[in-house]
Design a protein around this motif. Structure first.
Motif, PDB file in Angstrom:
ATOM      1  N   SER A  80      45.438  42.391  41.686  1.00  0.00           N
ATOM      2  CA  SER A  80      45.793  42.495  40.262  1.00  0.00           C
ATOM      3  C   SER A  80      44.642  42.063  39.369  1.00  0.00           C
ATOM      4  CB  SER A  80      47.039  41.654  39.963  1.00  0.00           C
ATOM      5  OG  SER A  80      46.815  40.289  40.279  1.00  0.00           O
ATOM      6  N   LEU A  81      43.906  41.035  39.773  1.00  0.00           N
ATOM      7  CA  LEU A  81      42.754  40.566  38.995  1.00  0.00           C
ATOM      8  C   LEU A  81      41.684  41.652  38.902  1.00  0.00           C
ATOM      9  CD1 LEU A  81      41.139  38.263  37.604  1.00  0.00           C
ATOM     10  CD2 LEU A  81      40.296  37.651  39.882  1.00  0.00           C
ATOM     11  N   ILE A  82      41.409  42.293  40.027  1.00  0.00           N
ATOM     12  CA  ILE A  82      40.392  43.341  40.048  1.00  0.00           C
ATOM     13  C   ILE A  82      40.823  44.523  39.200  1.00  0.00           C
ATOM     14  CG2 ILE A  82      39.258  45.029  41.551  1.00  0.00           C
ATOM     15  CD1 ILE A  82      39.419  42.838  43.762  1.00  0.00           C
ATOM     16  N   GLU A  83      42.066  44.957  39.337  1.00  0.00           N
ATOM     17  CA  GLU A  83      42.565  46.094  38.567  1.00  0.00           C
ATOM     18  C   GLU A  83      42.533  45.808  37.068  1.00  0.00           C
ATOM     19  OE1 GLU A  83      43.474  49.133  39.417  1.00  0.00           O
ATOM     20  OE2 GLU A  83      42.994  48.810  41.523  1.00  0.00           O
ATOM     21  N   THR A  84      42.774  44.563  36.687  1.00  0.00           N
ATOM     22  CA  THR A  84      42.871  44.219  35.275  1.00  0.00           C
ATOM     23  C   THR A  84      41.516  44.014  34.621  1.00  0.00           C
ATOM     24  OG1 THR A  84      44.992  43.128  35.696  1.00  0.00           O
ATOM     25  CG2 THR A  84      43.884  42.594  33.622  1.00  0.00           C
ATOM     26  N   HIS A  85      40.584  43.372  35.331  1.00  0.00           N
ATOM     27  CA  HIS A  85      39.350  42.930  34.690  1.00  0.00           C
ATOM     28  C   HIS A  85      38.063  43.604  35.191  1.00  0.00           C
ATOM     29  CE1 HIS A  85      41.519  39.737  32.628  1.00  0.00           C
ATOM     30  NE2 HIS A  85      42.076  39.388  33.781  1.00  0.00           N
ATOM     31  N   LEU A  86      38.082  44.183  36.376  1.00  0.00           N
ATOM     32  CA  LEU A  86      36.820  44.672  36.941  1.00  0.00           C
ATOM     33  C   LEU A  86      36.713  46.193  37.020  1.00  0.00           C
ATOM     34  CD1 LEU A  86      36.247  42.127  39.854  1.00  0.00           C
ATOM     35  CD2 LEU A  86      35.338  42.081  37.525  1.00  0.00           C
ATOM     36  N   ARG A  87      37.796  46.908  36.795  1.00  0.00           N
ATOM     37  CA  ARG A  87      37.748  48.365  36.907  1.00  0.00           C
ATOM     38  C   ARG A  87      37.318  48.973  35.575  1.00  0.00           C
ATOM     39  NH1 ARG A  87      38.885  51.249  41.069  1.00  0.00           N
ATOM     40  NH2 ARG A  87      39.909  49.500  42.118  1.00  0.00           N
ATOM     41  N   THR A  88      36.051  48.688  35.203  1.00  0.00           N
ATOM     42  CA  THR A  88      35.482  49.230  33.977  1.00  0.00           C
ATOM     43  C   THR A  88      34.211  50.006  34.306  1.00  0.00           C
ATOM     44  OG1 THR A  88      34.049  47.331  33.505  1.00  0.00           O
ATOM     45  CG2 THR A  88      36.334  47.204  32.729  1.00  0.00           C
ATOM     46  N   THR A  89      33.829  50.892  33.410  1.00  0.00           N
ATOM     47  CA  THR A  89      32.639  51.708  33.639  1.00  0.00           C
ATOM     48  C   THR A  89      31.385  50.842  33.690  1.00  0.00           C
ATOM     49  OG1 THR A  89      33.723  53.481  32.395  1.00  0.00           O
ATOM     50  CG2 THR A  89      31.393  53.758  32.872  1.00  0.00           C
TER      51      THR A  89
END
Length: 267
Positions: free
Chosen positions: A106-115
């Motif tokens: 959930s942390l990765i999906e929320t904060h790290l999945r950016t261009t």
């Protein structure tokens, strides 16, 4: 989904799943540049199934020997062999990533999945791959694998949870830095992909089942088939030529891709 979207996305997934060039970075481009909608969870599950079938088919003999000897050792019917040891090393290298994935999803999906994250990791870990290929001794085979080496590769694989890192890229990087040959670094990385893709695909499949939405089975079968075929061809030629061509072409490609992603992020 339109058939063109299915074909392009499935081929991207199949080819980039195993090359050290980041599948997540490539899958972002159609949406960013062409305005395509997200392919959805069901399609993700389908292409994961396709790529899993591809790698299992390609390494079927090795996987059979590993599974047979591992089960024989666990049941006490066989002594330890090189195949059972390799199976233990794959299990050992898989556990850190599996646990981290469950805890940090959930942390990765929320904060790290950016261009911007994708662009940065594509470039940074591309340079790391180039450094490892240049400085690695390339003298060890899988026969020389130890539990410490397997654990180091497994811990490195955890970084692949960060979008843009490339699971195959970071595991090959770690194996090269440990002195393994290009061919055996790639082979261990591909063997590691079997439990990781199975766990990831199973987790997504569970999410899909809980959502209980109707699935467009024709689209999914087409996506799985194209992803599987392209992945099998990719693995075949990568394993044939990697000892000769090295990692530098992939490093250059990653830098170019990272530049494009950076432009998309900042535009």
């Amino acid at each position: 989904m339109e058939w063109l979207h299915i074909a392009v996305l499935a081929l991207i997934q199949g080819v980039t799943e195993f090359l050290p060039i980041s599948s997540s970075g490539h899958l972002l481009l159609p949406a960013a540049l062409l305005g395509w909608e997200d392919q959805g969870l069901a399609f993700d599950v389908a292409v994961h199934v396709g790529t899993l079938l591809a790698v299992v088919t390609y390494f079927r003999n090795s996987l059979w020997e590993m599974g047979r000897d591992w089960l024989g050792q666990v049941s006490g019917q066989r002594q330890a062999t090189e195949h059972s040891r390799l199976a233990w090393f794959v299990i050992m290298a898989t556990v850190p990533t599996a646990l981290a994935g469950l805890l940090l999803d959930s942390l990765i999906e929320t904060h790290l999945r950016t261009t911007l994250v994708l662009a940065t990791t594509t470039i940074v870990f591309g340079l790391a791959l180039g450094w490892a290929d240049w400085r690695g001794a390339r003298v060890h085979s899988l026969m020389d694998m130890t539990w410490k080496a397997a654990l180091i590769v497994g811990l490195a694989q955890m970084l692949a949870l960060i979008p843009g890192t490339s699971r195959s890229g970071i595991t090959i990087t770690a194996a090269l830095l440990l002195g393994f040959t290009r061919h055996d670094a790639a082979r261990f990385s591909f063997l590691l992909s079997v439990p990781i893709i199975a766990l990831s695909g199973g987790y997504k499949a569970l999410q899909l089942w809980l959502q209980s939405d109707g699935a467009p089975w024709g689209d999914l079968l087409m996506g799985a088939a194209l992803a599987g075929l392209s992945a099998f061809v990719c693995i075949h030629y990568f394993m044939q030529y990697i000892s000769r061509i090295g990692m530098q072409p992939f490093v250059v490609y990653r830098l170019l891709l990272g530049g494009v992603l950076l432009w998309v992020a900042l535009s």
